[in-house]
Design a protein around this motif. Sequence first.
Motif, short mmCIF file in Angstrom:
data_model
loop_
_atom_site.label_atom_id
_atom_site.label_comp_id
_atom_site.label_asym_id
_atom_site.label_seq_id
_atom_site.Cartn_x
_atom_site.Cartn_y
_atom_site.Cartn_z
N UNK A 2 43.69 44.04 42.59
CA UNK A 2 42.66 43.52 41.44
C UNK A 2 42.40 42.08 41.66
N UNK A 3 41.17 41.69 41.69
CA UNK A 3 40.66 40.42 41.76
C UNK A 3 39.75 40.06 40.73
N UNK A 4 40.40 38.81 39.90
CA UNK A 4 39.69 38.45 38.61
C UNK A 4 39.10 36.94 38.56
N UNK A 5 37.77 37.23 37.92
CA UNK A 5 36.97 35.76 37.86
C UNK A 5 37.19 35.47 36.25
N UNK A 6 37.83 34.44 36.18
CA UNK A 6 37.67 33.90 34.77
C UNK A 6 36.58 32.78 34.61
N UNK A 7 35.57 33.05 33.49
CA UNK A 7 34.54 32.08 33.49
C UNK A 7 35.09 30.82 32.47
N UNK A 8 35.24 29.76 33.03
CA UNK A 8 35.85 28.56 31.97
C UNK A 8 34.92 27.75 31.30
N UNK A 9 33.87 28.56 30.63
CA UNK A 9 32.74 27.53 30.06
C UNK A 9 33.56 26.86 28.94
N UNK B 137 43.10 35.71 41.76
CA UNK B 137 42.12 35.13 40.46
C UNK B 137 41.41 33.82 40.67
N UNK B 138 40.53 33.50 40.16
CA UNK B 138 39.78 32.21 40.20
C UNK B 138 39.44 31.80 38.77
N UNK B 139 39.72 30.76 38.21
CA UNK B 139 39.04 30.11 37.01
C UNK B 139 37.97 29.01 37.52
N UNK C 50 30.39 32.94 42.35
CA UNK C 50 30.13 32.24 43.55
C UNK C 50 30.41 32.95 44.92
N UNK C 51 31.33 34.07 44.90
CA UNK C 51 32.03 34.97 45.86
C UNK C 51 31.92 36.40 45.40
N UNK C 52 31.60 37.24 46.28
CA UNK C 52 31.61 38.54 46.25
C UNK C 52 33.06 39.01 46.13
N UNK C 53 33.36 40.34 45.71
CA UNK C 53 34.54 40.96 45.81
C UNK C 53 35.60 41.09 44.51
N UNK C 54 35.02 40.33 43.65
CA UNK C 54 35.66 40.30 42.24
C UNK C 54 35.66 41.81 41.62
N UNK C 55 36.63 42.00 40.81
CA UNK C 55 36.65 43.31 40.37
C UNK C 55 36.52 43.05 38.59
N UNK C 56 37.06 41.96 38.17
CA UNK C 56 37.31 41.88 36.62
C UNK C 56 36.40 40.70 36.44
N UNK C 57 35.57 40.47 35.58
CA UNK C 57 35.00 39.11 34.95
C UNK C 57 35.45 39.07 33.29
N UNK C 58 36.10 38.18 33.11
CA UNK C 58 36.40 37.64 31.76
C UNK C 58 35.99 36.32 31.43
N UNK C 59 34.99 36.27 30.50
CA UNK C 59 34.44 35.03 30.12
C UNK C 59 35.55 34.30 28.90
N UNK D 169 26.48 38.98 38.33
CA UNK D 169 26.53 40.23 39.10
C UNK D 169 27.06 41.41 38.11
N UNK D 170 26.08 42.40 38.09
CA UNK D 170 26.16 43.48 36.91
C UNK D 170 27.07 44.67 37.44
N UNK D 171 27.53 44.45 38.82
CA UNK D 171 28.68 45.67 39.24
C UNK D 171 30.10 45.47 38.75
N UNK D 172 30.34 44.01 38.42
CA UNK D 172 31.62 43.51 38.21
C UNK D 172 32.01 44.33 36.62
#
Length: 343
Positions: free
Chosen positions: A1-8, A36-38, A71-80, A88-91
Motif C-alpha cells: 500500500x502506497x499512501x499520499x498525504x496532502x500536507x496543505x 508513504x509521502x507527505x 507528483x508521482x504515479x503508483x499511489x494507492x491512497x490519497x488522504x488530504x 488523479x481520479x483513479x487514486x
Amino acid sequence: MKIFLDGIVYSIQNFGGISVYFNELIRTLENENCTFQITTYNDKKQNPFPSNAEVTEISRFLERYRNCKINLNGFDIFHSTYYRNPDNKKIKNIVTVHDFVYEHYNNGLRKFVHSSQKFSSIRNADRIICISEATKKDLLHFLPDLDESLIDVIYNGVSNTYRPENIAHSEGQPFLLFIGARAGYKNFQVAAKSLEYLKDFKLVCVGGGKLSESDLSGLPSSIQNRIEHAGFLSEEAINHLYNQAFCLVYPSSYEGFGIPVAEAMQAGCPVVTSQCEAVIEIGQDSLTIVENLDAFEFSRNIERLFEKEYRQKKVSSGIALSKKYDWKKTHQQTLEVYRKALI
C-alpha cells in the motif's frame, strides 16, 4: 500500500488539532510496513512530524483551493489534511471530517467557500472518517443523501504526555483552567463571569492568543485582575497545569471532539462542561455537566468538586475512560479504512 498525504494544513495554520492528528498519523506510518509521502509547500507555517517521507513543493496561486497535484504515479491512497481532492481520479480518496464549525457559526462568502470545498471533498471520497458520532450526525444532517456505509467513526487520541503527577492543587491561589480559543461559541465569558461567585479563584488561560479587549469586555475589574494568560506552552507544561488546576472549565457550545477534555481526563483533572453533544460523548460520566450556559450555574457545579468523594469519582472515571483515546489505536483503525477502500 502506497499512501499520499496532502500536507496543505501545514500552510494554513500555525498549530491546531488537525496538524496534531496528522503528525500522529505520520508517526504511525513511520513504524508501519508501508510506503508513504507527505507533501508540504514552501509557504508552510509549521513543519510536520519529522520524516524522510516529506517532499516540499512550490505553492501555486490559491493552492489550498486547488486539486492536489500528485507528483508521482503508483499511489494507492490519497488522504488530504484539509478537504482537497487529488488531481488523479483513479487514486482512492480518504477524507477525515473534524467538525462543522463553519456551517454552524459562519455566514456569507467565507462559509460558502469553505463548505463548497469541504462538501466536494466529502462527496468525492471513497471512505469518510468522522472523529465522533456527533460529527457523523452533523455530516448526515448537512449531506443527508450520503451513503452512510462509507463512514467510519474513529476517535482522536491523546498524547502520552498527559498523566497524573500525584501533586496537590496549586499551593498559591486556586485556579480554574481554560484551554484554547475564546471567541464565539467557546463561551469564554461564561467561564470568566463564574469568578464573580468564586471569590477565591483565578482563571488561567492557555492558547488562543493573548487576552484581548473583547475577551474582557464588560467584566468588572475585580474579575479581570484574576484572569491570566499562560501563553503557548509545551505539552509537559500544560500537563502540569492540568494537575495543579481545580478543574478544567469547558463551556463550549460546539465541538467535533474536544481534545482538551480528553487530555484533562487522562491527566486526572476534573472537567466542568456545557451541554455539548460531542464533549458528552467523549467524557460521559466523568464530566460535571451544566444544563445552562450561565455563570452562576457553572460556579455552583464547580463547587461540587469540593466534595472529596464526588471529585475522586469524576477523576477516577476520567482516567479509566481516557484509555479509549489512544493515537496508536486511532491510526491503526485509519489504516484499516485505507485497506477497506482498496477492496
